[in-house]
Motif scaffolding. Structure first.
Motif, short mmCIF file in Angstrom:
data_model
loop_
_atom_site.label_atom_id
_atom_site.label_comp_id
_atom_site.label_asym_id
_atom_site.label_seq_id
_atom_site.Cartn_x
_atom_site.Cartn_y
_atom_site.Cartn_z
N UNK A 98 0.84 -1.20 0.00
CA UNK A 98 0.00 0.00 0.00
C UNK A 98 0.88 1.25 0.00
N UNK A 99 0.36 2.35 -0.54
CA UNK A 99 1.11 3.61 -0.46
C UNK A 99 1.36 3.98 1.00
N UNK A 100 2.51 4.60 1.26
CA UNK A 100 2.86 5.00 2.62
C UNK A 100 4.36 5.11 2.79
N UNK A 101 4.80 5.19 4.05
CA UNK A 101 6.23 5.31 4.36
C UNK A 101 6.81 3.94 4.68
N UNK A 102 8.02 3.73 4.19
CA UNK A 102 8.71 2.45 4.41
C UNK A 102 10.10 2.71 4.96
N UNK A 103 10.54 1.82 5.82
CA UNK A 103 11.89 1.89 6.39
C UNK A 103 12.69 0.71 5.86
N UNK A 104 13.89 0.99 5.39
CA UNK A 104 14.81 -0.06 4.94
C UNK A 104 15.91 -0.17 5.98
N UNK A 105 15.96 -1.29 6.68
CA UNK A 105 17.00 -1.52 7.67
C UNK A 105 18.05 -2.48 7.12
N UNK A 106 19.29 -2.29 7.52
CA UNK A 106 20.35 -3.17 7.03
C UNK A 106 21.32 -3.53 8.15
N UNK A 107 21.93 -4.67 7.99
CA UNK A 107 23.07 -5.08 8.82
C UNK A 107 24.07 -5.74 7.88
N UNK A 108 25.25 -5.19 7.84
CA UNK A 108 26.30 -5.74 6.96
C UNK A 108 27.57 -5.96 7.77
N UNK A 109 28.46 -6.77 7.21
CA UNK A 109 29.77 -6.97 7.82
C UNK A 109 30.75 -6.05 7.11
N UNK A 110 31.23 -5.04 7.82
CA UNK A 110 32.12 -4.04 7.22
C UNK A 110 33.44 -4.66 6.79
N UNK A 111 34.20 -3.90 6.04
CA UNK A 111 35.50 -4.36 5.57
C UNK A 111 36.46 -4.64 6.72
N UNK A 112 36.20 -4.02 7.91
CA UNK A 112 37.06 -4.27 9.07
C UNK A 112 36.59 -5.48 9.88
N UNK A 113 35.51 -6.16 9.38
CA UNK A 113 35.04 -7.36 10.06
C UNK A 113 33.97 -7.10 11.10
#
Length: 192
Positions: A98-113
């Motif tokens: 549906x139309x509205x606001x969405x949040x994109x959350x992320x968790x990644x492993x950085x280049x420093x580990x």
């Protein structure tokens, strides 16, 4: 002398530890750009959500999740594809969003580990269909008149038309009476 030396060593150790910690924190990769762009409004929900990070993201333990803010629920999540600094995930085709606001959350492993987490928001306006666009641009048709409205309208027309002939009729009547009056005066005159 001993106390001063011990205090100086302790202060140096604290400063060194602080600078070392700041160096580790600064080494975490940060987001350079996103698609869709953070804080923007899109007409069509994106087929792919992607990030560009400041360093090369490592494989493993990487996750992206999209949350509908109105519902407060995750609409989909998964492990993204990683290609150096680029991280992306395909949006499932069968989602009914549906139309509205969405949040994109992320968790990644950085280049420093180390794990790096964050999020951004965007708004989905919803695509306007051709039928909706036509309905918005075309004026609504006028409702058909009821039988009583048609009768009243016809009466108004008739009244209006007969009213326009009334001055002619009155004028003709006055002319006839005037002529009759003149004839009566002429006929009453004594003949010489």
């Amino acid at each position: 002398m001993g106390k001063r030396f011990t205090g100086a060593v302790a202060a140096t150790a604290v400063l060194w530890a602080g600078s070392f910690g700041a160096g580790i924190a600064a080494a975490h990769d940060s987001v350079l750009s996103t698609s869709p762009e953070a804080g923007t409004t899109v007409e069509a929900f994106p087929e792919t959500i992607s990030f560009v990070f400041s360093g090369e993201v490592q494989d493993g333990f990487n996750t992206i999740a999209v949350t509908d803010q109105a519902q407060g629920s995750v609409v989909f999540e998964g492990e993204p594809a990683v290609d150096g600094q680029n991280v992306s995930i395909e949006v499932p085709e069968d989602l009914q969003l549906a139309p509205g606001k969405y949040t994109v959350g992320y968790q990644i492993t950085s280049s420093d580990g180390h794990a790096t987490r964050g999020s951004f928001e965007f708004s989905y306006a919803g695509a306007t269909t051709a039928t909706e666009a036509q309905a918005e641009t075309e004026p609504a048709p006028a409702p058909a008149p009821t039988a009583s409205e048609e009768t009243a309208s016809n009466q108004d027309t008739v009244t209006s038309e007969s009213g326009s002939n009334l001055p002619l009729i009155l004028g003709a009547a006055v002319a006839i009476f005037a002529a009759a009056g003149v004839a009566a005066v002429v006929l009453r005159r004594p003949k010489l």
